[in-house]
Design a protein around this motif. Structure first.
Motif, mmCIF file in Angstrom:
data_model
loop_
_atom_site.group_PDB
_atom_site.id
_atom_site.type_symbol
_atom_site.label_atom_id
_atom_site.label_comp_id
_atom_site.label_asym_id
_atom_site.label_seq_id
_atom_site.Cartn_x
_atom_site.Cartn_y
_atom_site.Cartn_z
ATOM 1 N N ASP A 269 9.394 -24.186 17.630
ATOM 2 C CA ASP A 269 8.123 -23.455 17.545
ATOM 3 C C ASP A 269 7.961 -22.944 16.117
ATOM 4 O O ASP A 269 8.646 -22.006 15.684
ATOM 5 N N ASP A 270 7.066 -23.536 15.358
ATOM 6 C CA ASP A 270 6.813 -23.166 13.969
ATOM 7 C C ASP A 270 5.367 -22.687 13.853
ATOM 8 O O ASP A 270 4.434 -23.434 14.158
ATOM 9 N N LYS A 271 5.192 -21.435 13.386
ATOM 10 C CA LYS A 271 3.832 -20.907 13.275
ATOM 11 C C LYS A 271 3.756 -19.937 12.103
ATOM 12 O O LYS A 271 4.734 -19.264 11.757
ATOM 13 N N PRO A 272 2.579 -19.852 11.463
ATOM 14 C CA PRO A 272 2.380 -18.864 10.393
ATOM 15 C C PRO A 272 2.076 -17.498 10.988
ATOM 16 O O PRO A 272 1.412 -17.385 12.024
ATOM 17 N N VAL A 273 2.555 -16.449 10.293
ATOM 18 C CA VAL A 273 2.352 -15.084 10.765
ATOM 19 C C VAL A 273 1.958 -14.210 9.581
ATOM 20 O O VAL A 273 2.638 -14.212 8.547
ATOM 21 N N ARG A 274 0.865 -13.509 9.721
ATOM 22 C CA ARG A 274 0.460 -12.501 8.726
ATOM 23 C C ARG A 274 0.951 -11.149 9.213
ATOM 24 O O ARG A 274 0.484 -10.626 10.219
ATOM 25 N N VAL A 275 1.909 -10.584 8.502
ATOM 26 C CA VAL A 275 2.590 -9.379 8.947
ATOM 27 C C VAL A 275 2.127 -8.192 8.099
ATOM 28 O O VAL A 275 2.287 -8.206 6.870
ATOM 29 N N VAL A 276 1.555 -7.203 8.746
ATOM 30 C CA VAL A 276 1.287 -5.904 8.122
ATOM 31 C C VAL A 276 2.308 -4.942 8.701
ATOM 32 O O VAL A 276 2.163 -4.460 9.828
ATOM 33 N N ASN B 91 0.848 -1.186 0.000
ATOM 34 C CA ASN B 91 0.000 0.000 0.000
ATOM 35 C C ASN B 91 0.886 1.238 0.000
ATOM 36 O O ASN B 91 1.505 1.562 1.012
ATOM 37 N N GLU B 92 0.960 1.921 -1.175
ATOM 38 C CA GLU B 92 1.828 3.086 -1.268
ATOM 39 C C GLU B 92 1.324 4.245 -0.425
ATOM 40 O O GLU B 92 2.112 4.987 0.172
ATOM 41 N N LYS B 93 0.001 4.415 -0.361
ATOM 42 C CA LYS B 93 -0.547 5.538 0.397
ATOM 43 C C LYS B 93 -0.334 5.364 1.894
ATOM 44 O O LYS B 93 0.021 6.313 2.595
ATOM 45 N N ALA B 94 -0.535 4.135 2.399
ATOM 46 C CA ALA B 94 -0.333 3.869 3.825
ATOM 47 C C ALA B 94 1.109 3.523 4.155
ATOM 48 O O ALA B 94 1.446 3.361 5.336
ATOM 49 N N GLN B 95 1.970 3.397 3.143
ATOM 50 C CA GLN B 95 3.373 3.039 3.345
ATOM 51 C C GLN B 95 3.488 1.747 4.160
ATOM 52 O O GLN B 95 4.160 1.695 5.208
ATOM 53 N N SER B 96 2.843 0.705 3.675
ATOM 54 C CA SER B 96 2.832 -0.567 4.394
ATOM 55 C C SER B 96 2.965 -1.726 3.414
ATOM 56 O O SER B 96 2.667 -1.595 2.223
ATOM 57 N N MET B 97 3.405 -2.852 3.935
ATOM 58 C CA MET B 97 3.546 -4.090 3.173
ATOM 59 C C MET B 97 2.881 -5.216 3.953
ATOM 60 O O MET B 97 3.037 -5.321 5.169
ATOM 61 N N THR B 98 2.142 -6.057 3.253
ATOM 62 C CA THR B 98 1.462 -7.191 3.876
ATOM 63 C C THR B 98 2.052 -8.475 3.314
ATOM 64 O O THR B 98 1.996 -8.712 2.100
ATOM 65 N N THR B 99 2.633 -9.284 4.214
ATOM 66 C CA THR B 99 3.244 -10.551 3.808
ATOM 67 C C THR B 99 2.748 -11.665 4.719
ATOM 68 O O THR B 99 2.280 -11.434 5.835
ATOM 69 N N PHE B 100 2.879 -12.876 4.215
ATOM 70 C CA PHE B 100 2.541 -14.069 4.994
ATOM 71 C C PHE B 100 3.800 -14.917 5.087
ATOM 72 O O PHE B 100 4.380 -15.306 4.063
ATOM 73 N N ILE B 101 4.264 -15.185 6.318
ATOM 74 C CA ILE B 101 5.537 -15.871 6.523
ATOM 75 C C ILE B 101 5.357 -17.047 7.476
ATOM 76 O O ILE B 101 4.355 -17.147 8.193
ATOM 77 N N TRP B 102 6.330 -17.939 7.419
ATOM 78 C CA TRP B 102 6.486 -18.973 8.431
ATOM 79 C C TRP B 102 7.614 -18.551 9.355
ATOM 80 O O TRP B 102 8.741 -18.340 8.923
ATOM 81 N N GLN B 103 7.312 -18.469 10.635
ATOM 82 C CA GLN B 103 8.313 -18.079 11.630
ATOM 83 C C GLN B 103 8.665 -19.289 12.484
ATOM 84 O O GLN B 103 7.800 -19.912 13.082
ATOM 85 N N ILE B 104 9.947 -19.608 12.497
ATOM 86 C CA ILE B 104 10.433 -20.761 13.260
ATOM 87 C C ILE B 104 11.393 -20.264 14.335
ATOM 88 O O ILE B 104 12.411 -19.636 14.026
#
Length: 475
Positions: free
Chosen positions: A145-152, A73-86
């Motif tokens: 500890d392995d879990k999915p994370v939706r990062v904004v 989102n260029e206007k909000a200056q944000s990025m939305t990603t989906f990652i696996w965090q271990i």
């Protein structure tokens, strides 16, 4: 007394060697026996950091895999990603025998263990990722500890080269509360392996593609102390095909049409009408395509500058056409051209646009008996004599001899023809002032035509160069 002190010292040393918990003893290789041992030795201590003493530092290893790029989102200056965090760490002193307890690992509820408070520092929105209830516990005391994370996450986006832009967004993983003396972050794998794994499992095929991943160990120094962090730099590249087809190519077509409109005669009314139609069409095009252009408060994309300059050139070419048309039809009513304007345009700019001034004519009109007065005055005088002779108001003088009369009539006829020829030349060629104004209009018309060609050439080369550099981006 000495034996009692010795026994107490041995007990204290033995307790220190035991670590956070003691080695588990299973009565049988069954899940019930193992969980009974865990319930007895480990689970009651879930509120404490699993180290031998408070001065010990717990090493937490982190590994990340990018599964999807959901949006930028260029206007909000944000990025939305989906990652696996271990996350991986050791529980000090915990171990069990695989044969005695029947397994080398077991899944236990997350609520039963102490979990490090590792989070992403750039979080901008609520974590809406699915919750995981279990973690793996190995017989060596290792916790997995392995879990999915939706990062904004917040990301400072640079859209100057849109739609050929490359964004570098940062994900900083570190404890929210614990300082570096309590928890030290360690990178589990290299950035190259993370990039290779992410490219294999990434699911999204939208506007953005994963170009590269870099990592760095970082230490945040604040008043309360130092915090250990791991930074991952997610480098994204925009796929520009959609914008090239919908924005750049139509704009180039309209600009090219306006360029070739210079080939129309400047005195023609159709030329100005054609340019007005192009400006109207280009304005409607910009209004329709406004939703595709990114909007930020910091940077103006280069493509916006391109569109603005293109529209300005179109308006300038229309104004120039109006100016030239006015010169063609009304230059005879203008005053003399200022000397500085004549020198600037006709002497210098004319050479720049390869339009040198016309050479003066070498033709010379020879008159054996030039008249004493101007042609107009002489013609007027002759007409009066003729009228007087015809009307008979005065007695004509005694005619001269016959040869002199013929010669005098021939001279009169020569003067009349010279006056008529000069008047016709003046009418056909125009006055000197009118010619200068018309020449100025021609020079300005050709100058704007040359600027148009240079602008289109530079724009095309710039766009192609940025596109090639974008596609060959390798870190």
């Amino acid at each position: 007394m000495t034996k009692v002190k010795t026994a107490g010292l041995i007990f204290i040393c033995f307790s220190l060697l035991q670590g956070f918990v003691a080695a588990l003893n299973c009565t049988s290789p069954t899940p019930k026996s193992l969980f009974d041992a865990l319930e007895r030795e480990l689970f009651p201590k879930k509120l404490l950091r699993p180290v031998k003493s408070f001065s010990d530092t717990l090493n937490v290893s982190i590994h990340m895999t990018v599964v999807g790029i959901l949006g930028v989102n260029e206007k909000a200056q944000s990025m939305t990603t989906f990652i696996w965090q271990i996350l991986e760490w050791n529980i000090e002193g915990l171990s069990w025998d695989e044969k005695e307890c029947g397994t080398n690992r077991v899944s236990v509820p997350r609520e039963k263990l102490w979990i490090p408070d590792v989070s992403v520092a750039e979080f901008m929105d609520e974590d809406k990722s699915p919750k995981t209830s279990y973690v793996y516990l190995y017989n060596t005391g290792r916790v997995f500890d392995d879990k999915p994370v939706r990062v904004v996450s917040s990301c400072q986006l640079e859209i100057y080269t849109f739609p050929f832009d490359i964004q570098n967004c940062t994900l900083t993983f570190g404890p929210h509360l614990h300082v570096a003396e309590d928890i030290r972050m360690i990178q589990g794998t290299t950035a190259e392996l993370i990039l290779a794994e992410s490219r294999e499992v990434v699911k999204t095929k939208g506007e953005w593609e994963l170009a590269d991943i870099k990592s760095a160990q970082n230490s945040l120094e604040i008043t309360e102390g130092s915090y250990s962090e791991i930074k991952f730099f997610i480098i994204l590249r925009r796929r520009p095909v959609l914008y090239v087809v919908n924005l750049l190519i139509p704009s180039c077509f309209l600009i090219t049409l306006d360029l070739f409109s210079f080939l129309l005669p400047p005195q023609s009314v159709d030329r100005s009408a054609f340019k007005m139609t192009l400006i109207l069409g280009y304005t409607v095009f910009l209004l329709l395509m406004n939703e595709l252009l990114p909007v930020t408060g910091n940077t103006i994309p280069l493509i916006n500058v391109l569109f603005s300059v293109s529209l300005a050139l179109m308006v300038a070419s229309l104004l120039e056409t109006v100016f030239i048309t006015n010169i063609q039809f009304s230059s005879s009513q203008y005053s003399a051209v200022p000397h500085w304007l004549s020198v600037l345009v006709l002497r210098y700019l004319a050479v720049v646009v390869f339009l040198p001034p016309k050479q003066k004519s070498n033709r010379i009109t020879v008159s054996l008996h030039p008249p004493a007065r101007g042609p107009a005055m002489e013609t007027s005088f002759i007409s009066s004599r003729d009228l007087q002779s015809i009307s008979g108001g005065t007695t004509p003088e005694k005619p001269p001899p016959e040869p002199e009369v013929a010669l005098d009539e021939l001279r009169k006829l020569s003067r009349d023809l010279t006056a008529i020829r000069l008047q016709m030349d003046k009418h056909l060629q125009g006055t000197k002032t009118s010619q200068e104004w018309q020449m100025i209009g021609i020079v300005i018309d050709r100058l704007l035509f040359g600027l148009y060609i240079i602008f289109i050439s530079v724009s095309f080369i710039t766009i192609v160069s940025i596109w090639i550099w974008n596609n060959s981006f390798v870190d």
